[in-house]
Enzyme design. Structure first.
Site, PDB file in Angstrom:
ATOM      1  N   LYS A  99       0.832  -1.199   0.000  1.00 16.54           N
ATOM      2  CA  LYS A  99       0.000   0.000   0.000  1.00 16.54           C
ATOM      3  C   LYS A  99       0.870   1.254   0.000  1.00 16.54           C
ATOM      4  CE  LYS A  99      -4.109  -1.907   0.185  1.00 16.54           C
ATOM      5  NZ  LYS A  99      -5.056  -1.617   1.269  1.00 16.54           N
TER       6      LYS A  99
ATOM      7  N   GLN B  27      -0.892 -12.898  10.443  1.00 14.40           N
ATOM      8  CA  GLN B  27      -1.306 -12.752   9.060  1.00 14.40           C
ATOM      9  C   GLN B  27      -0.039 -12.645   8.229  1.00 14.40           C
ATOM     10  OE1 GLN B  27      -3.399  -9.472  10.460  1.00 14.40           O
ATOM     11  NE2 GLN B  27      -1.921  -7.915   9.829  1.00 14.40           N
TER      12      GLN B  27
ATOM     13  N   ASP C   3      -2.897  -6.260   0.747  1.00 17.35           N
ATOM     14  CA  ASP C   3      -1.509  -6.591   1.073  1.00 17.35           C
ATOM     15  C   ASP C   3      -1.389  -7.598   2.205  1.00 17.35           C
ATOM     16  OD1 ASP C   3      -2.620  -4.743   2.813  1.00 17.35           O
ATOM     17  OD2 ASP C   3      -0.739  -3.673   3.178  1.00 17.35           O
TER      18      ASP C   3
ATOM     19  N   ASP D 190      -2.954  -8.406  17.549  1.00 21.08           N
ATOM     20  CA  ASP D 190      -3.752  -7.720  16.536  1.00 21.08           C
ATOM     21  C   ASP D 190      -4.964  -8.566  16.162  1.00 21.08           C
ATOM     22  OD1 ASP D 190      -3.724  -5.394  14.579  1.00 21.08           O
ATOM     23  OD2 ASP D 190      -3.859  -7.078  13.183  1.00 21.08           O
ATOM     24  N   ASN D 191      -6.150  -7.980  16.272  1.00 23.96           N
ATOM     25  CA  ASN D 191      -7.393  -8.628  15.837  1.00 23.96           C
ATOM     26  C   ASN D 191      -7.544 -10.071  16.326  1.00 23.96           C
ATOM     27  OD1 ASN D 191      -8.545  -6.478  14.381  1.00 23.96           O
ATOM     28  ND2 ASN D 191      -7.249  -6.915  12.617  1.00 23.96           N
TER      29      ASN D 191
ATOM     30  N   GLU E 177      -6.271  -6.624  21.153  1.00 27.71           N
ATOM     31  CA  GLU E 177      -6.776  -5.500  20.363  1.00 27.71           C
ATOM     32  C   GLU E 177      -8.010  -6.016  19.629  1.00 27.71           C
ATOM     33  OE1 GLU E 177      -6.844  -3.088  16.460  1.00 27.71           O
ATOM     34  OE2 GLU E 177      -6.486  -5.218  16.742  1.00 27.71           O
TER      35      GLU E 177
ATOM     36  N   LYS F 119       0.772   4.574   9.510  1.00 30.92           N
ATOM     37  CA  LYS F 119       0.753   3.157   9.122  1.00 30.92           C
ATOM     38  C   LYS F 119       1.346   2.946   7.735  1.00 30.92           C
ATOM     39  CE  LYS F 119      -3.646   2.464   9.619  1.00 30.92           C
ATOM     40  NZ  LYS F 119      -4.927   1.700   9.589  1.00 30.92           N
ATOM     41  N   PHE F 120       1.358   4.002   6.913  1.00 28.20           N
ATOM     42  CA  PHE F 120       1.785   3.839   5.524  1.00 28.20           C
ATOM     43  C   PHE F 120       2.957   4.738   5.131  1.00 28.20           C
ATOM     44  CE2 PHE F 120      -2.821   3.080   5.843  1.00 28.20           C
ATOM     45  CZ  PHE F 120      -2.848   1.733   5.485  1.00 28.20           C
TER      46      PHE F 120
END
Length: 674
Positions: free
Chosen positions: A252, A312, A347, A382-383, A411, A520-521
């Site tokens: 991204k 992930q 991504d 995360d998640n 989270e 984040k990017f």
């Protein structure tokens, strides 16, 4: 339970004892049960508990309430798996004492109390073997007095009647009935009380872009320059987003654009590339040796490093080629990327835990234990709600079996039942809905929900995260940042902020709660020194609140939160009291960042450890002011000073000289309980 007396409704018990309740070392853990018996003889109850070492602790006597409920507090003193049980028993001394007190009050004489005197003497004989050696003489003397016909009746009875406190702590117990054992997992204190700070190492210690050149990528060495500043604000946990190689396929660009330029660094959560996966370091950050040095530098200034565990993979993660069976294949043969409509994460490939679950479990356990071996004892997950619950229960159990000091923060901004379920199965802490609770009613209601779940779910309040810039902050008004800081840090024993909050960063993408030009990017270098020297930083205010938190043990706990009545819904009042030290903190906080607000407060004085008629002194830890207060008080707050944070001095307490501007407490070394 089997035995003579019913014992029911035991707490803490999570899902009827299916999961362990939670505690930390040194925490007062309230235990309660309903127990009763037939007739009018006295019943006693106590808690028996066993530590991780398998050794039973001395039992704790429980106090009765009017509705046959019994209460006690236990205080675990070691990390690990504890069990407790409730015992009910016939208490012959209380029965005897009640009977002779009533009979003598009714005028009965020695002749009528002959059997009672003999029964009491026999009880003293039994009790003498149960009390401490230094009290045995008093018990034997009471037995002798009961048997001495030369003494007047009141002198025969008085020594035995005066043993009520001793025989409460060391009772004669008959017909003992014991409940089933109930589990409690006890963590180190940081599991409940902590102050978190999140930054991206790749943005720290670097110069901003100039003359069309992009900023240089930060390293662990450059990021180490920011550690003293974080520690000076009083934080004790430094959370790092993923530090692993970032995928190049479908990378991204800025603001989550689908097209990345050659200079775009990508999202750290798109984990994995040719350089490695979850056990590797992004080469631009440095080496594993550089990471170890960074962790050591953080420890030296009192910061414990927490890592992100994001299960992930980027499309070029080694897992994708080595274990394609771990991912979901679509009808056209492609691998499914992550989606959370309307958001798409081209991504990122999510793992499919139903395909080779044994292989996935073994690999993730290997990854986690690898980082534990590098000195990491805290993971922000995360998640977690997108992965199977039985997987998390297994993983947390296995990791804690290897190292019981490891903590896991969930989270999980998801449905309440799911958030609570993650707490039940073992997550140490949880993100919460605090970011979206703004009014007094919303905050009181939500905190009541969290208190009801305190046996298994520990909250961590964050005013912002890299993903969440709540609407009230988007106006950039300094007072709302102060207000949210006070609420987060003083309502919850654990709280955190994402870097840039102290600089009032507030620009959002239109129509949502995401930062514009999100870190984040892209790299986001900040000139911390200039901001603080020019007075554009809330760092001193945050440091002051964190220092107040450290100095006051009342703020280290969750279960002691109490709200007080305010006749103005724009002003919230609450207190916390530590029953072990008597330390009491009382907070009045405006919820209006734009206008002055006044309120009449009606305080629940017993919640402050006071009698209803007491006058007492409150000292404002923020302004240095002192006030003499009672049950009813008037408070005024404005955007410049939106909160009072009072410590309460009880009547009779010698006056103390408090500094007008308390300096932040020095950061402690990372804790250990082993």
């Amino acid at each position: 339970m089997t035995g003579r007396f019913p014992i029911e409704e035991i707490t803490p018990a999570v899902a009827c004892g299916r999961y362990p309740a939670k505690a930390v070392v040194g925490e007062l853990v309230p235990v309660s049960a309903r127990a009763y018996r037939e007739g009018h003889r006295a019943l006693g109850c106590n808690v028996v508990w066993t530590g991780p070492d398998g050794v039973s602790r001395p039992f704790t006597r429980m106090r009765p309430d009017w509705d046959d409920r019994w209460y006690a507090n236990i205080v675990p003193d070691a990390v690990g798996a504890w069990t407790y049980a409730v015992e009910a028993f016939d208490d012959p001394y209380l029965t005897w004492r009640d009977a002779v007190t009533k009979k003598t009050a009714a005028g009965q004489d020695v002749a009528e109390l002959g059997n009672d005197l003999a029964e009491g003497a026999a009880l003293m004989d039994a009790a003498s073997a149960l009390v401490p050696p230094d009290a045995q003489g008093d018990v034997k003397a009471a037995a002798a007095a009961l048997r001495d016909p030369e003494l007047p009746l009141h002198l025969r009875l008085r020594p035995a009647l005066d043993l009520a406190e001793l025989l409460w702590e060391h009772p004669v117990r008959r017909l003992v009935t014991r409940s089933d054992d109930h589990p409690i997992w006890t963590d180190r204190p940081r599991a409940l009380f902590s102050a978190w700070y999140e930054f991206f190492p790749r943005s720290e210690g670097i110069a901003p872009p100039s003359e069309g050149k992009p900023a240089e990528h930060g390293t662990f060495a450059s990021a180490a320059s920011r550690l003293p500043g974080v520690a000076a604000m009083g934080f004790d946990v430094l959370y790092l987003p993923p530090i692993h190689p970032i995928g190049r396929i479908n990378r991204k660009g800025r603001n989550n654009s689908l097209t990345a330029s050659a200079d775009d660094v990508g999202s750290p959560w798109a984990i994995g590339a040719a350089e490695g996966g979850h056990d590797a370091i992004h080469p631009d950050l440095g080496t594993i040796e550089d990471f170890r040095r960074f962790v050591a530098s953080a420890n030296e200034v009192g910061l414990e490093v927490a890592m992100d565990l994001a299960l992930q993979a980027a499309p070029d993660h080694p897992w994708v080629t080595e274990h394609p069976e771990w991912f979901t294949t679509l009808a056209d043969g492609s691998i499914a990327y992550a989606e959370n409509p309307p958001k798409k994460y081209q991504d990122i490939y999510p793992l499919d835990f139903d395909r080779d679950p044994e292989g996935i479990r073994a690999e993730i356990l290997r990854v986690v234990t690898h980082w534990v071996g590098q000195g990491i004892r805290i993971f922000r997950v995360d998640n977690p709600h997108t992965k199977p619950f039985d997987f998390w229960q297994w993983l947390i159990r296995e990791v804690k079996r290897l190292d019981p000091d490891v903590l896991f923060l969930a989270e999980a901004f998801t449905r309440p039942a799911v958030m609570h379920g993650l707490g039940k199965i073992g997550f140490t802490q949880s993100y919460t809905y605090f970011s979206w609770r703004n009014s007094a009613d919303e905050l009181r209601e939500y905190c009541a929900e969290l208190l009801a779940a305190a046996d298994y779910m520990r909250p961590n309040f964050w005013p912002n995260t890299p993903d969440i810039l709540p609407e009230p902050l988007q106006h950039g008004v300094p007072s709302i940042f102060k207000i949210r800081t006070v609420l987060a840090s003083l309502l919850s024993p654990s709280w955190g902020i994402y870097a840039g909050f102290e600089l009032l960063e507030h620009e959002a993408l239109p129509g949502g709660e995401e930062y514009r030009d999100s870190e984040k990017f892209e790299l986001r270098p900040r000139d911390w020194t200039a901001a603080e020297s020019q007075g554009r930083s809330l760092a001193p205010f945050i440091a002051r609140l964190n220092a107040v938190r450290r100095r006051n043990p009342a703020l280290h706990w969750l279960r002691n939160l109490r709200f007080h009545h305010s006749d103005n819904p724009q002003l919230l009042c609450w207190s916390k009291r530590d029953p072990q030290t008597g330390n009491t903190v009382l907070v009045a906080c405006s919820l209006d960042p734009y206008h002055a607000q006044w309120a009449n407060l009606s305080l629940d004085l017993p919640a402050l450890g006071l009698d209803w008629s007491d006058r007492f002194t409150v000292y404002d830890e923020l302004s240095g002011a002192r006030y003499e207060w009672g049950q009813h008080n008037v408070v005024g707050l404005d955007p410049h000073q939106p909160a009072h944070v009072f410590t309460v001095r009880h009547p009779g307490t010698p006056p103390t000289t408090a500094p007008s501007a308390p300096a932040p407490a020095p950061a402690p070394a990372p804790e250990t309980t082993r």
